[in-house]
Design a protein around this motif. Structure first.
Motif: not given
Lengths: 349, 233
Positions: B184-185, B194, B198
């Motif tokens: 889910x994140x 996030x 990256x």
């Protein structure tokens, strides 16, 4: 107070990081033992899995960063991170949950910010929150306390469930609502209160006994004992834990006095869920907490109040991970304004 | 011609609005849960950015300096409204899934930024080309983010492409891997942060490599060095 006269040398030995971490691990053992007794073999396997994964990831990332591997591993910090996450995850959580959590904790939260001593957030708790937000189902099905569970899995069965070798086993055990996995006491309290039950009715459920949670009560007592041992060994200062537990106790007592039938008692708040392990083992992480004595009191109080607010008004039954992360965010701010005054100096902000 | 090459290099890589200028982060992070959404927002931004750059460049000599920003915003708002109506008419499903972020293109800093920094000082052709390159750079970042998040989050690619491209595109959906429990994140805004971090890290690594290679090339050229006579002990 007597004035102690000591002969030289006057400089005492500072504790090495490795020694501190070893003592933390030692003091967490009673809690681990209590978890094994109350919830079966699951947590032991999770802890072993977590520590081996943590050491592996730590070694890999140290190699990538061209750092000395053995020396850095000897500070035991990766092992403590693994231990804490292993204790925090549900005993029957699948192995990949732990792998994702440890990878996130070690690689992203710790080393991308510069390694031990530079991380803003507590790695174990950041990973816990990531997992809780991503996989709510797996993260909220805790094992039922072994003395009221209909069936408790043996060591082999636990291994099979964790490594998903036997999907059938999971189905067997989760058949009954109160079979092997069930909601934690705090979770039960939260959902039942919204369904209109009163505290007395909820406390009559088999999950509770004499007004405290089954199993969880002993686990929390064991962590309390371990925590006091840590303070005696001078691994942690007393301020953060005392302020955290104290403010949670004050808030929950006020709430309980305001509406005894719509609020869990202070005993439930203090001796259920992650209260003791978080107050002594997680909030006191020297890297991410406030660094002055007064600052530590404020830091702990913030955690305690946040936990009560989130447990009572928020969407999650237990809130220590969120509270610790939010307090981590406040720590630099606290340190900026609460500085110990040295004699003869004025503080200029 | 080399000026146009420079504009393309700036928009696509060196000064990429998503990765380097970090502009328009709000839609970038909010709607890139799937490749389809990312492509939809990218195309909408492209239409608006090219249109606004051309219009601003056309009127750049007639607008008094003092009121230029309100004029630019009016132009952008008009274009966004037109694009919004177009998507509402021809890709209603996408219109629903983009939601508030479609009208919010008005506030996207990439657009006002290019109008102010480039289009108000350059010719129409250059401005149009700059708008095109900047928005392609932006769209590529959106697509990369969308792809990463969709694969991690639900294990598919191009899910719901028919919302944007018409019914024939329903077959485009690729099941990369089967997920029983969605991560889910990756679908939630934190995952976008996030993934974005990256992506920026990867760009920096590539830049460092390029820089190193350039330096190595320079060093292979014969350099006259002075021999050290005195010994430092």
């Amino acid at each position: 107070m007597t004035f102690k006269i000591k002969s030289s040398p006057h400089i005492s030995v500072q504790l090495q990081t490795g020694t501190v971490m070893q003592r933390v691990i030692l003091c967490a053992l009673p809690g681990l033992l209590a978890q094994i007794v109350c919830f079966g073999w699951g947590n032991l396997i999770q802890v072993i899995l977590a520590i081996s994964l943590a050491v592996g990831f730590e070694a890999c990332i140290l190699k990538l960063r061209n750092r000395p591997i053995l020396i850095s591993l000897k500070d035991y910090s990766a092992i403590v991170t693994g231990l804490l996450l292993g204790l925090a995850l549900p005993p029957l959580a699948p192995w990949w949950l732990m792998a994702i959590g440890i990878a996130f904790a070690i690689v992203i939260v710790k080393h991308l910010y510069g390694g031990l001593g530079h991380n803003l957030f507590n790695p174990a708790m950041a990973a816990y929150v990531l997992l809780l937000v991503s996989f709510p189902v797996q993260m909220t099905s805790w094992v039922a306390p072994s003395n009221i569970a209909l069936a408790s899995p043996s060591l082999m069965e636990t291994l099979q469930v964790i490594f998903e070798l036997k999907a059938l086993v999971v189905a067997q055990f989760s058949q009954g609502i109160d079979g092997v996995t069930m909601a934690t006491p705090l979770d039960t309290f939260k959902t039942d209160l919204t369904m209109g039950l009163t505290s007395t009715e909820i406390l009559a459920k088999p999950l509770f006994m004499n007004g405290v949670s089954q199993g969880w009560f002993y686990v929390n007592l064991a962590y309390l004992a371990g925590g006091i041992m840590m303070i005696k060994l001078k691994v942690i200062r007393w301020q953060i834990s005392t302020a955290g537990i104290g403010s949670l106790a004050i808030c929950s007592t006020l709430g309980f006095m305001f509406g005894p039938d719509t609020h869990p008692s202070p005993l439930i708040h203090l001796f259920s869920g992650a209260t003791m392990i978080a107050a002594f083992f997680i909030a006191t992480d020297p890297v991410t907490a406030a660094t002055s004595n007064k600052g530590r009191l404020i830091f702990g109080a913030i955690i305690g109040i946040l936990v009560y607010v989130i447990r009572t008004f928020g969407g999650y039954p237990d809130a220590f991970a969120f509270a610790v992360l939010l307090a981590n965010l406040c720590a630099p701010f606290i340190d900026h304004y609460v500085r110990p005054k040295t004699y003869g100096h004025r503080i200029n902000y | 011609m080399s000026e146009f090459k420079e504009i393309a290099w700036q928009g696509l890589w060196k000064n990429n609005p998503g990765l380097v200028q970090l502009l328009g982060l709000c839609p970038l992070l909010a709607v890139t849960a799937t490749v389809t959404n990312a492509l939809g927002l990218g195309l909408a931004t492209l239409l608006v950015l090219v249109g606004s750059n051309i219009s601003v460049s056309l009127i750049r000599n007639y607008v008094p300096k003092e009121i230029r920003i309100p004029v630019f915003v009016m132009i952008i708002a008009a274009l966004v409204t037109a694009v919004q109506l177009l998507i509402n008419a021809y890709a209603y499903g996408l219109y629903l899934s983009l939601g508030i972020f479609l009208p919010l293109i008005v506030t996207n800093c990439v657009i006002i930024g290019r109008a102010e920094a480039f289009a108000s000082r350059n010719t129409v052709a250059k401005s149009a080309y700059d708008g095109l390159m900047m928005s392609i750079g932006f769209t590529l970042v959106l697509l990369a983010l969308g792809a990463v998040r969709e694969i991690l989050g639900q294990g598919t690619l191009f899910d719901g492409a028919d919302l944007l491209l018409g019914p024939w595109a329903a077959g485009l959906t690729i099941q990369v891997w089967q997920v029983d429990t969605p991560f889910l994140i990756a679908m939630l805004p934190p995952g976008a942060f996030f993934a974005m971090g990256f992506l920026i890290a990867v760009k920096n690594i590539i830049d460092q490599r390029l820089e190193k290679r350039r330096k190595n090339k320079d060093e292979t050229a014969p350099v006259i060095t002075r021999a050290r006579i005195t010994k430092v002990s």
